[in-house]
Design a protein around this motif. Sequence first.
Motif, PDB file in Angstrom:
ATOM      1  N   THR A 130      41.920  37.893  44.309  1.00 31.14           N
ATOM      2  CA  THR A 130      41.850  38.971  45.438  1.00 31.14           C
ATOM      3  C   THR A 130      41.918  38.360  46.839  1.00 31.14           C
ATOM      4  OG1 THR A 130      41.753  41.066  43.512  1.00 31.14           O
ATOM      5  CG2 THR A 130      40.993  41.767  46.156  1.00 31.14           C
ATOM      6  N   LYS A 131      40.591  37.589  46.995  1.00 27.30           N
ATOM      7  CA  LYS A 131      40.503  37.160  48.014  1.00 27.30           C
ATOM      8  C   LYS A 131      41.294  35.765  48.876  1.00 27.30           C
ATOM      9  CE  LYS A 131      35.374  36.869  46.316  1.00 27.30           C
ATOM     10  NZ  LYS A 131      34.379  36.398  46.195  1.00 27.30           N
ATOM     11  N   GLU A 132      42.126  35.178  48.012  1.00 27.52           N
ATOM     12  CA  GLU A 132      42.839  34.580  48.102  1.00 27.52           C
ATOM     13  C   GLU A 132      44.267  35.120  48.431  1.00 27.52           C
ATOM     14  OE1 GLU A 132      42.458  31.140  48.468  1.00 27.52           O
ATOM     15  OE2 GLU A 132      40.484  30.341  47.438  1.00 27.52           O
ATOM     16  N   VAL A 133      44.985  35.875  48.181  1.00 27.13           N
ATOM     17  CA  VAL A 133      45.896  37.305  47.707  1.00 27.13           C
ATOM     18  C   VAL A 133      46.079  38.096  48.987  1.00 27.13           C
ATOM     19  CG1 VAL A 133      48.445  37.083  47.097  1.00 27.13           C
ATOM     20  CG2 VAL A 133      47.040  35.401  46.333  1.00 27.13           C
ATOM     21  N   ARG A 134      45.999  38.387  50.047  1.00 31.40           N
ATOM     22  CA  ARG A 134      46.239  39.787  50.373  1.00 31.40           C
ATOM     23  C   ARG A 134      47.019  39.760  49.593  1.00 31.40           C
ATOM     24  NH1 ARG A 134      46.486  39.965  57.254  1.00 31.40           N
ATOM     25  NH2 ARG A 134      48.498  39.036  56.396  1.00 31.40           N
ATOM     26  N   GLY A 135      46.900  41.498  49.381  1.00 30.71           N
ATOM     27  CA  GLY A 135      48.170  42.189  48.997  1.00 30.71           C
ATOM     28  C   GLY A 135      47.902  42.491  47.707  1.00 30.71           C
ATOM     29  N   LEU A 136      47.255  41.453  46.818  1.00 34.75           N
ATOM     30  CA  LEU A 136      46.575  41.589  45.725  1.00 34.75           C
ATOM     31  C   LEU A 136      45.851  41.982  45.130  1.00 34.75           C
ATOM     32  CD1 LEU A 136      48.014  40.854  42.504  1.00 34.75           C
ATOM     33  CD2 LEU A 136      46.780  37.904  43.063  1.00 34.75           C
ATOM     34  N   ASN A 137      45.500  42.896  44.108  1.00 33.05           N
ATOM     35  CA  ASN A 137      44.598  43.973  43.725  1.00 33.05           C
ATOM     36  C   ASN A 137      44.309  43.228  42.275  1.00 33.05           C
ATOM     37  OD1 ASN A 137      42.221  45.409  42.398  1.00 33.05           O
ATOM     38  ND2 ASN A 137      43.418  47.114  43.795  1.00 33.05           N
ATOM     39  N   ALA A 138      44.027  42.133  42.240  1.00 27.19           N
ATOM     40  CA  ALA A 138      43.475  41.427  40.437  1.00 27.19           C
ATOM     41  C   ALA A 138      41.814  41.529  39.929  1.00 27.19           C
ATOM     42  CB  ALA A 138      44.019  40.186  40.102  1.00 27.19           C
ATOM     43  N   ARG A 139      41.593  42.310  38.743  1.00 25.27           N
ATOM     44  CA  ARG A 139      40.005  41.780  38.672  1.00 25.27           C
ATOM     45  C   ARG A 139      40.313  42.569  36.850  1.00 25.27           C
ATOM     46  NH1 ARG A 139      41.628  47.341  40.738  1.00 25.27           N
ATOM     47  NH2 ARG A 139      40.756  48.647  39.641  1.00 25.27           N
ATOM     48  N   LEU A 140      39.648  42.069  35.865  1.00 25.09           N
ATOM     49  CA  LEU A 140      39.214  42.421  34.708  1.00 25.09           C
ATOM     50  C   LEU A 140      39.146  43.637  34.596  1.00 25.09           C
ATOM     51  CD1 LEU A 140      36.353  39.397  33.619  1.00 25.09           C
ATOM     52  CD2 LEU A 140      38.494  39.751  33.759  1.00 25.09           C
ATOM     53  N   ALA A 141      40.569  43.947  33.073  1.00 24.85           N
ATOM     54  CA  ALA A 141      39.808  45.303  33.035  1.00 24.85           C
ATOM     55  C   ALA A 141      38.799  46.294  32.065  1.00 24.85           C
ATOM     56  CB  ALA A 141      41.635  45.724  31.668  1.00 24.85           C
ATOM     57  N   ARG A 142      38.472  47.352  32.433  1.00 23.97           N
ATOM     58  CA  ARG A 142      37.314  47.367  31.540  1.00 23.97           C
ATOM     59  C   ARG A 142      37.860  47.831  29.672  1.00 23.97           C
ATOM     60  NH1 ARG A 142      35.337  52.339  35.584  1.00 23.97           N
ATOM     61  NH2 ARG A 142      34.456  50.842  36.901  1.00 23.97           N
ATOM     62  N   ASP A 143      39.020  48.240  29.861  1.00 27.39           N
ATOM     63  CA  ASP A 143      39.060  47.942  28.094  1.00 27.39           C
ATOM     64  C   ASP A 143      40.874  47.615  28.497  1.00 27.39           C
ATOM     65  OD1 ASP A 143      41.373  50.312  28.886  1.00 27.39           O
ATOM     66  OD2 ASP A 143      39.156  51.088  29.846  1.00 27.39           O
ATOM     67  N   THR A 144      40.856  47.912  26.837  1.00 25.07           N
ATOM     68  CA  THR A 144      42.412  46.487  26.569  1.00 25.07           C
ATOM     69  C   THR A 144      42.983  47.607  26.363  1.00 25.07           C
ATOM     70  OG1 THR A 144      40.574  46.033  24.359  1.00 25.07           O
ATOM     71  CG2 THR A 144      43.485  45.989  24.679  1.00 25.07           C
ATOM     72  N   GLU A 145      43.642  49.101  26.647  1.00 25.01           N
ATOM     73  CA  GLU A 145      44.390  49.919  26.524  1.00 25.01           C
ATOM     74  C   GLU A 145      44.349  50.338  27.841  1.00 25.01           C
ATOM     75  OE1 GLU A 145      41.486  50.612  25.257  1.00 25.01           O
ATOM     76  OE2 GLU A 145      42.195  50.598  23.169  1.00 25.01           O
ATOM     77  N   SER A 146      44.239  50.147  29.233  1.00 23.69           N
ATOM     78  CA  SER A 146      44.125  49.906  30.439  1.00 23.69           C
ATOM     79  C   SER A 146      44.996  48.196  30.906  1.00 23.69           C
ATOM     80  CB  SER A 146      43.102  49.866  31.406  1.00 23.69           C
ATOM     81  OG  SER A 146      42.122  49.065  32.028  1.00 23.69           O
ATOM     82  N   ALA A 147      44.502  47.381  30.152  1.00 24.91           N
ATOM     83  CA  ALA A 147      44.710  45.961  30.923  1.00 24.91           C
ATOM     84  C   ALA A 147      47.387  45.986  30.807  1.00 24.91           C
ATOM     85  CB  ALA A 147      44.483  44.947  29.539  1.00 24.91           C
TER      86      ALA A 147
END
Length: 282
Positions: A130-147
């Motif tokens: 997310t820091k390297e690519v503007r416009g990309l919102n990438a992060r670890l999912a809180r649970d399997t279902e939302s991934a």
Amino acid sequence: MPSSRSSAPARRPAAAAMGPATALATALLTALVLALTLPDAARAQVPPMRPAAIKAAHSGPGPVSLTAARFSDKELTDGFMWTVFGLEYRTWSWKPYQVKKYEGPVLFRLTNLARRDRTRDVRRFINGLTKEVRGLNARLARDTESANFHLFIVDRAQYVETVRREVYRDSSARAPGRCLVRVEAERKGITRSTAVIVADEGDHLFRRCLVEETLQGLGPMNDDDRLVHSVFNDSSDHDTFTVFDRLIMNMLYDPRIKPGMTAAMVKPLLPQVIRDARRVVR
């Protein structure tokens, strides 16, 4: 990875007829071509890309410094067209000549099956996207279902079984490549990506696979041997998120570039998109 990878090395002039900078670059590129071999596919013979960085004056030992400014607009336009449009494995084809990208958050789920746990390295890379690519919102999912991006870290002995079970969902499917990613997409964007990364065949292959398969799972799914400064090239030896690839990813995740766009729709937008990408990547 639903991307169509093709390879056919272009001929280069002998080093004896070149200046010291070009001879050095040619020798380096020749070594890189021999360093890493992933799946082959047919491609017409084409002249190699000639990055501005290679033209920079350089004499004596030491690396050539690469910055965003050293790549011309034409090189970045070509790189975008060659990676975003096309698929490495056409049997997984989904509209290969349309833009594919995530429109919403990219939520990663990590599953380590390997004897050596490399999830810390994977988390560090994902957290930096997310820091390297503007416009990309990438992060670890809180649970399997939302991934919506599933990344499996495996030993080589687990590779085929994991690909069949988690990627193809077919117990008799062939598992191509040394690592891979598959993208599932609709007209409104990518809905799911699944990557399988091999962890027990050395740090270089692990890093290379992590960077390439993760980035390709975000949209630029084709490889091209002309991209000498990119991981989107199975003949290159890169195993980091290069300056060139950061530019391509920032171009793809520019809000003006929409899922489903064709090359003809995208090309008129690229001059301004490239200028804005240069402001992000130095």
